[in-house]
Design a protein around this motif. Structure first.
Motif, short mmCIF file in Angstrom:
data_model
loop_
_atom_site.label_atom_id
_atom_site.label_comp_id
_atom_site.label_asym_id
_atom_site.label_seq_id
_atom_site.Cartn_x
_atom_site.Cartn_y
_atom_site.Cartn_z
N GLU A 185 0.84 -1.21 0.00
CA GLU A 185 0.00 0.00 0.00
C GLU A 185 0.88 1.26 0.00
OE1 GLU A 185 -2.84 0.13 3.22
OE2 GLU A 185 -3.46 2.17 2.65
N LEU A 186 1.98 1.19 0.75
CA LEU A 186 2.89 2.35 0.81
C LEU A 186 3.40 2.70 -0.58
CD1 LEU A 186 4.42 4.12 3.07
CD2 LEU A 186 6.40 2.76 2.40
N TYR A 187 3.85 1.68 -1.31
CA TYR A 187 4.42 1.94 -2.65
C TYR A 187 3.33 2.38 -3.63
CZ TYR A 187 9.09 0.48 -1.33
OH TYR A 187 10.33 0.43 -0.74
N LYS A 188 2.11 1.83 -3.47
CA LYS A 188 1.01 2.20 -4.38
C LYS A 188 0.60 3.65 -4.21
CE LYS A 188 -1.41 -2.11 -4.87
NZ LYS A 188 -2.35 -2.93 -4.15
N ARG A 189 0.63 4.13 -2.97
CA ARG A 189 0.07 5.46 -2.68
C ARG A 189 1.08 6.60 -2.73
NH1 ARG A 189 -3.68 4.89 2.57
NH2 ARG A 189 -4.28 7.02 1.97
N SER A 190 2.37 6.26 -2.85
CA SER A 190 3.40 7.30 -2.68
C SER A 190 4.10 7.66 -3.99
CB SER A 190 4.44 6.83 -1.67
OG SER A 190 3.81 6.43 -0.47
N GLN A 191 4.06 8.96 -4.33
CA GLN A 191 4.80 9.41 -5.51
C GLN A 191 6.31 9.38 -5.25
OE1 GLN A 191 2.11 12.75 -5.26
NE2 GLN A 191 1.99 12.78 -7.49
N TYR A 192 6.66 9.61 -4.00
CA TYR A 192 8.05 9.46 -3.56
C TYR A 192 8.06 8.40 -2.46
CZ TYR A 192 9.12 13.96 -5.80
OH TYR A 192 9.29 14.99 -6.69
N VAL A 193 8.99 7.45 -2.54
CA VAL A 193 9.19 6.51 -1.43
C VAL A 193 10.62 6.67 -0.93
CG1 VAL A 193 9.41 4.10 -0.75
CG2 VAL A 193 7.48 4.80 -2.15
N SER A 194 10.76 6.95 0.36
CA SER A 194 12.09 7.12 0.95
C SER A 194 12.40 5.93 1.84
CB SER A 194 12.12 8.43 1.75
OG SER A 194 13.44 8.76 2.09
N LEU A 195 13.52 5.26 1.55
CA LEU A 195 13.90 4.05 2.29
C LEU A 195 14.64 4.39 3.57
CD1 LEU A 195 15.33 1.94 -0.67
CD2 LEU A 195 13.09 1.73 0.41
N HIS A 196 14.19 3.80 4.65
CA HIS A 196 14.88 4.00 5.94
C HIS A 196 14.99 2.68 6.70
CE1 HIS A 196 15.11 8.15 5.04
NE2 HIS A 196 13.82 8.16 4.74
N ILE A 197 15.16 1.61 5.92
CA ILE A 197 15.32 0.28 6.52
C ILE A 197 16.81 0.00 6.71
CG2 ILE A 197 13.19 -0.84 5.76
CD1 ILE A 197 14.57 -1.71 3.24
N PRO A 198 17.15 -0.75 7.77
CA PRO A 198 18.56 -1.15 7.92
C PRO A 198 18.88 -2.29 6.96
CG PRO A 198 17.23 -2.12 9.65
CD PRO A 198 16.29 -1.29 8.83
N ALA A 199 20.17 -2.55 6.75
CA ALA A 199 20.57 -3.70 5.92
C ALA A 199 20.71 -4.91 6.84
CB ALA A 199 21.89 -3.41 5.21
N THR A 200 19.75 -5.81 6.75
CA THR A 200 19.78 -7.03 7.55
C THR A 200 19.57 -8.21 6.61
OG1 THR A 200 17.39 -7.07 7.88
CG2 THR A 200 18.66 -5.84 9.51
N ALA A 201 19.67 -9.43 7.16
CA ALA A 201 19.45 -10.61 6.32
C ALA A 201 18.06 -10.54 5.68
CB ALA A 201 19.58 -11.87 7.17
N GLU A 202 17.09 -9.98 6.40
CA GLU A 202 15.71 -9.92 5.88
C GLU A 202 15.54 -8.84 4.82
OE1 GLU A 202 16.21 -9.85 9.39
OE2 GLU A 202 16.05 -12.03 9.28
N THR A 203 16.24 -7.72 4.96
CA THR A 203 15.99 -6.59 4.06
C THR A 203 16.89 -6.57 2.83
OG1 THR A 203 17.52 -5.12 5.19
CG2 THR A 203 15.25 -5.12 5.99
N LYS A 204 18.00 -7.32 2.87
CA LYS A 204 18.92 -7.28 1.73
C LYS A 204 18.21 -7.73 0.46
CE LYS A 204 23.23 -7.37 4.17
NZ LYS A 204 24.30 -8.13 4.79
#
Ligand code: 3PG
Length: 310
Positions: A185-204
Motif C-alpha cells: 500500500e505504501l508503494y502504491k500510494r506514494s509518488q516518492y518513497v524514501s527508504l529507511h530500513i537497515p541492511a539485515t538478512a531480511e531486508t537485503k
C-alpha cells in the motif's frame, strides 16, 4: 591502567568534531588515538591492537579486526546503521557494540529533500520543473531519520505515509505521518518513497520489481539507507519497462549497475558522488560526541544503553 580509545574514521569527521571527541576522551583520563582517511585494512588492524574502545563510522569491524584488537571491550558506531560490525563475532569475543541512534538523523533527512528538489527541478537544467507541495511521500520504516523526514515534509506541504511493522500506528500518527497497513500500500500510494530500513538478512535485496512496479506514474525511489537493500538487477528491469520511474541515491550502486544507469537511464537517476547523508558539521559533532560520551559512561558508570549485541 589508563584506557586507550581509538577514533578510526576512514571518512573523517570535521576537524572540530574530531577535536571535541579527543577532548572528551582525554578529560576522562584516557589516551586518545586518531586514525583518519586510512586506506586498506592494515592501518586499522595496527591501530586497534591496544585499544580498549573504538569509535568508527562505516569502517568495517569484522572477525579479522576483532582478532587484532587484543584489549577491545566496546566498539561504538558513530551513526545509526551497524551492519559494518560483525556483532555476533564481537559478542563471542566479549566486545560490546553500540550505535548512536538519531544523532545524524536530521542531516540525512535534509539530504532527502535536497535530492528531491534537485530532481523535481530537472537537476537545475533551467526548464520548467515541479514542486513537492501536494505530493505524497511514503516512508519505508519509521525510525529517527523517517521522523525527521516527516517533520520537514509537513513544511513542504506533502502528504506523508509510513509503513513500519515494528512501530505502533499511533506512534506514527503522533509523529505526523499516516500509517498504512502494508508495504504494498505504501508503494502504491506514494509518488516518492524514501527508504529507511537497515541492511539485515531480511531486508537485503528486498527492494525490487515487486514493490517498485507498484509506484504510481512518475514514482521516485529515494535511498539514503544502504546499497544492499536494493535488488539492482530488478531496479534496472523496472527502469527498462517504465520510462517514468526515477531513482535518487546517497549510496553508489555496484559498478556494473552504475555503468548501465549511465548509459541508459542517466536523466532519471541521481547518485551523490560520495555518501553524504551524515556529512554535516552538526551530525559529525552530534554522533562523534555521543559516541565518546557513551564510551566514558560504559567504563566509568557501567552504562549499557545503545548496546546492539546484548
Ligand atoms: C548511518 O548509518 O549513520 C549513516 O549511514 C551514516 O554513515 P557514515 O558515518 O558512514 O557517513
Amino acid at each position: 591502567m589508563s584506557k586507550t580509545v581509538l577514533l578510526a574514521t576512514e571518512k573523517p569527521f570535521s576537524a572540530a568534531a574530531r577535536d571535541e571527541v579527543v577532548a572528551i576522551i582525554k578529560q576522562a583520563g584516557y589516551t586518545a588515538k586518531v586514525l583518519e582517511s586510512y586506506k586498506g585494512k592494515g592501518p586499522l588492524l595496527e591501530a586497534i591492537a591496544d585499544a580498549d574502545a573504538a569509535i568508527i563510522r562505516s569502517d568495517i569491524v569484522d572477525q579479522e579486526v576483532l582478532d587484532a584488537a587484543k584489549n577491545l571491550k566496546l566498539v561504538v558506531r558513530a551513526g545509526a546503521g551497524y551492519d559494518n560490525i560483525d556483532c555476533a563475532a564481537a559478542k563471542a569475543k566479549g566486545v560490546a557494540a553500540m550505535n548512536t541512534p538519531g544523532q545524524n538523523a536530521n542531516a540525512v533527512a535534509e539530504l532527502v529533500f535536497g535530492m528531491m528538489v534537485y530532481l523535481a527541478r530537472g537537476k537545475f537544467n533551467g526548464k520548467t520543473g515541479g514542486e513537492l507541495r501536494g505530493k505524497t511521500l511514503g516512508l519505508h520504516a519509521f525510525g529517527a531519520v523517517s521522523r525527521a523526514v516527516a517533520t520537514i515534509a509537513k513544511g513542504f506541504g506533502m502528504t506523508v505515509f509510513a509503513y513500519d511493522p515494528f512501530v505502533k500506528p499511533e506512534a506514527i500518527k503522533e509523529a505526523g505521518a499516516e500509517p498504512v497497513g502494508s508495504v504494498e500500500e505504501l508503494y502504491k500510494r506514494s509518488q516518492y518513497v524514501s527508504l529507511h530500513i537497515p541492511a539485515t538478512a531480511e531486508t537485503k535485496n528486498s527492494i525490487g520489481k515487486k514493490l517498485l512496479s507498484l509506484l504510481p506514474k512518475g514514482g521516485v525511489l529515494i535511498n539514503t539507507a544502504r546499497k544492499e537493500v536494493i535488488n539492482e538487477a530488478e531496479l534496472l528491469e523496472v527502469f527498462a519497462e517504465r520510462a517514468d520511474i526515477k531513482y535518487l541515491s546517497d549510496i553508489a550502486p555496484s559498478d556494473a549497475t552504475a555503468a548501465v544507469i549511465k548509459e541508459k537511464f542517466d536523466a532519471r537517476v541521481y547518485v551523490t558522488p560520495q555518501k553524504m547523508g551524515a556529512q554535516t558539521e552538526e551530525a559529525n559533532v552530534n554522533a562523534g560526541l555521543a559516541a565518546a560520551r557513551q564510551i566514558v559512561g560504559f567504563f566509568e558508570r557501567g552504562e549499557k544503553n545503545f548496546i546492539v549485541n546484548p
